[in-house]
Design a protein around this motif. Sequence first.
Motif, PDB file in Angstrom:
ATOM      1  N   ARG A 212       0.832  -1.213   0.000  1.00 42.47           N
ATOM      2  CA  ARG A 212       0.000   0.000   0.000  1.00 42.47           C
ATOM      3  C   ARG A 212       0.860   1.255   0.000  1.00 42.47           C
ATOM      4  NH1 ARG A 212      -3.695  -1.355   5.050  1.00 42.47           N
ATOM      5  NH2 ARG A 212      -3.761  -3.616   4.756  1.00 42.47           N
ATOM      6  N   PHE A 213       2.149   1.110   0.204  1.00 40.38           N
ATOM      7  CA  PHE A 213       3.111   2.204   0.099  1.00 40.38           C
ATOM      8  C   PHE A 213       2.683   3.434   0.903  1.00 40.38           C
ATOM      9  CE2 PHE A 213       3.859  -0.624  -3.418  1.00 40.38           C
ATOM     10  CZ  PHE A 213       5.242  -0.751  -3.412  1.00 40.38           C
ATOM     11  N   GLY A 214       2.402   3.171   2.169  1.00 38.16           N
ATOM     12  CA  GLY A 214       2.103   4.260   3.088  1.00 38.16           C
ATOM     13  C   GLY A 214       0.637   4.585   3.248  1.00 38.16           C
ATOM     14  N   GLN A 215      -0.209   4.102   2.352  1.00 40.59           N
ATOM     15  CA  GLN A 215      -1.645   4.403   2.433  1.00 40.59           C
ATOM     16  C   GLN A 215      -2.325   3.378   3.352  1.00 40.59           C
ATOM     17  OE1 GLN A 215      -2.841   7.230   0.969  1.00 40.59           O
ATOM     18  NE2 GLN A 215      -0.704   7.580   0.374  1.00 40.59           N
ATOM     19  N   ILE A 216      -1.992   3.462   4.625  1.00 41.18           N
ATOM     20  CA  ILE A 216      -2.397   2.440   5.584  1.00 41.18           C
ATOM     21  C   ILE A 216      -3.908   2.339   5.711  1.00 41.18           C
ATOM     22  CG2 ILE A 216      -2.297   1.788   8.021  1.00 41.18           C
ATOM     23  CD1 ILE A 216       0.244   1.261   6.496  1.00 41.18           C
ATOM     24  N   ASP A 217      -4.603   3.443   5.631  1.00 44.62           N
ATOM     25  CA  ASP A 217      -6.044   3.452   5.865  1.00 44.62           C
ATOM     26  C   ASP A 217      -6.855   3.186   4.604  1.00 44.62           C
ATOM     27  OD1 ASP A 217      -5.676   3.979   8.595  1.00 44.62           O
ATOM     28  OD2 ASP A 217      -5.440   6.121   8.192  1.00 44.62           O
ATOM     29  N   LYS A 218      -6.187   2.782   3.536  1.00 40.13           N
ATOM     30  CA  LYS A 218      -6.875   2.401   2.293  1.00 40.13           C
ATOM     31  C   LYS A 218      -6.425   0.984   1.941  1.00 40.13           C
ATOM     32  CE  LYS A 218      -7.212   7.163   0.604  1.00 40.13           C
ATOM     33  NZ  LYS A 218      -6.848   8.112  -0.479  1.00 40.13           N
ATOM     34  N   PRO A 219      -7.063  -0.018   2.541  1.00 42.68           N
ATOM     35  CA  PRO A 219      -6.539  -1.386   2.446  1.00 42.68           C
ATOM     36  C   PRO A 219      -6.581  -2.003   1.054  1.00 42.68           C
ATOM     37  CG  PRO A 219      -8.650  -1.356   3.589  1.00 42.68           C
ATOM     38  CD  PRO A 219      -8.228   0.059   3.446  1.00 42.68           C
ATOM     39  N   ALA A 220      -7.349  -1.472   0.138  1.00 47.97           N
ATOM     40  CA  ALA A 220      -7.415  -2.024  -1.210  1.00 47.97           C
ATOM     41  C   ALA A 220      -6.401  -1.312  -2.101  1.00 47.97           C
ATOM     42  CB  ALA A 220      -8.814  -1.890  -1.792  1.00 47.97           C
ATOM     43  N   PHE A 221      -5.181  -1.871  -2.187  1.00 43.67           N
ATOM     44  CA  PHE A 221      -4.125  -1.348  -3.056  1.00 43.67           C
ATOM     45  C   PHE A 221      -3.685   0.067  -2.691  1.00 43.67           C
ATOM     46  CE2 PHE A 221      -5.474  -4.948  -5.434  1.00 43.67           C
ATOM     47  CZ  PHE A 221      -4.485  -5.257  -6.359  1.00 43.67           C
ATOM     48  N   GLY A 222      -4.037   0.552  -1.506  1.00 43.64           N
ATOM     49  CA  GLY A 222      -3.735   1.923  -1.146  1.00 43.64           C
ATOM     50  C   GLY A 222      -4.662   2.918  -1.812  1.00 43.64           C
ATOM     51  N   LEU A 223      -5.790   2.417  -2.373  1.00 42.83           N
ATOM     52  CA  LEU A 223      -6.684   3.270  -3.163  1.00 42.83           C
ATOM     53  C   LEU A 223      -8.061   3.443  -2.554  1.00 42.83           C
ATOM     54  CD1 LEU A 223      -5.808   1.776  -6.664  1.00 42.83           C
ATOM     55  CD2 LEU A 223      -5.289   4.118  -5.936  1.00 42.83           C
TER      56      LEU A 223
END
Length: 425
Positions: A212-223
């Motif tokens: 997720r490259f830092g996007q912890i709160d977006k569990p689907a691919f960081g998206l």
Amino acid sequence: MQRLSGGANMESWSIDWTSGDSVHGYILRRAPSAEWMAGRPFGLDTEAALVMAARAGGVLAPEVVTILTPGDDLGEGYVMVRVEADVSPAAILASASPTLIEDIAREQARIHALPIDSLPANIPPMDTAAALAELKRRFIAYGGDRPIIALAIRWLEDHLPDPAPPALVHGDLRMGNIMATPQGLAAVLDWELAHIGDAHEDLAYGCMTVWRFGQIDKPAFGLSDLERYFAAYEATGGRPVERDRFHFWLVYRTLWWALGCLQMGEFWRSGSDPSLERTVISRRTSENELDLLMLLEAEAPEAERSAPLPPPAAALPAPTGETSASEILGAISDWMAADLKPKASGRDKFMVVVAMNALGMVRRELDRPVTVTDKALANQLLSGQASLATPGLLPRLRRAALDKLTNDVPKYAALAKARTAWGDT
């Protein structure tokens, strides 16, 4: 030709081919050595054939233009038309199309719907129990002494799902292996891990914290959140998503990558790939150990989940007088940042950063030694003699995971989340 940065397994080279007034872009994908391909279920010629079959089936796969032969004297690989789009996860996430998660879900549904008889005959089937047993064998071969990995293996053994309808599984569909523009998905890359198995494996893999490259709160691919992702997959032809099966594969692939990181050290030691990257990637095992613990800790009793953490490992006294080994490493890193990095470009610049990261790991380890290996405890967890219900075990594993990751990759986004969740002040 220019060697591209990144790529944990294969080499990628960008080629500009000038013909008259036109410049055509291609990508050469090749294995770093014959030894590197030893033991793999299929070679890059089969991978190229699979990419062509996927493209013919409507998947956004690159266009293969030639497969290398022994007479080319370039090793094993193939050449594709270069897709002009971003592959960097940071760049993609910074300017992602509002519908990129829907695009990814659609391509996954298309991949999973490809008729198996349209694929190369030697794409291997995956038996989940046998694959898990192989991961366990590898863990033991690598020392069998990391308790969190042992905990995950035992949990997976206890939660094996029933067989799923067979489908083509890409096996490595995540940020870093897709290309995108601000308008949407452009290509799905790197098919070397493809197999016939459970489609939920693909659904889970790109949702691992590390991808997720830092996007912890977006569990689907960081998206996005998972429900939006699942709904898009089902709306474009994917089978209904089973949440428990998805969670199993999220744990499984996190374990798989933890062992993959450990294996990088073995590749380096054997000389099959002596690159600096291998030594650094091997230290990313601790990212996966933290993630595994966060995925599994709900199994612990409430009293264990709320128990306070032991104190962190003690730092060594600050040096005086002559410079310490740690300070010398810091001076080298500062020199590289000031003198080498600004002058480098392309892969050379990437490798300067890799080297600086390596120096930082060693420096932090010298300043605050941490030991996370415990073969006796790992054996107890593998056998079921110990579990997350064992009094005091969860806080102990949490502390070990925090301390080791702080030395290895202190900027890993999940580390800050874990510290907050676990009361590490």
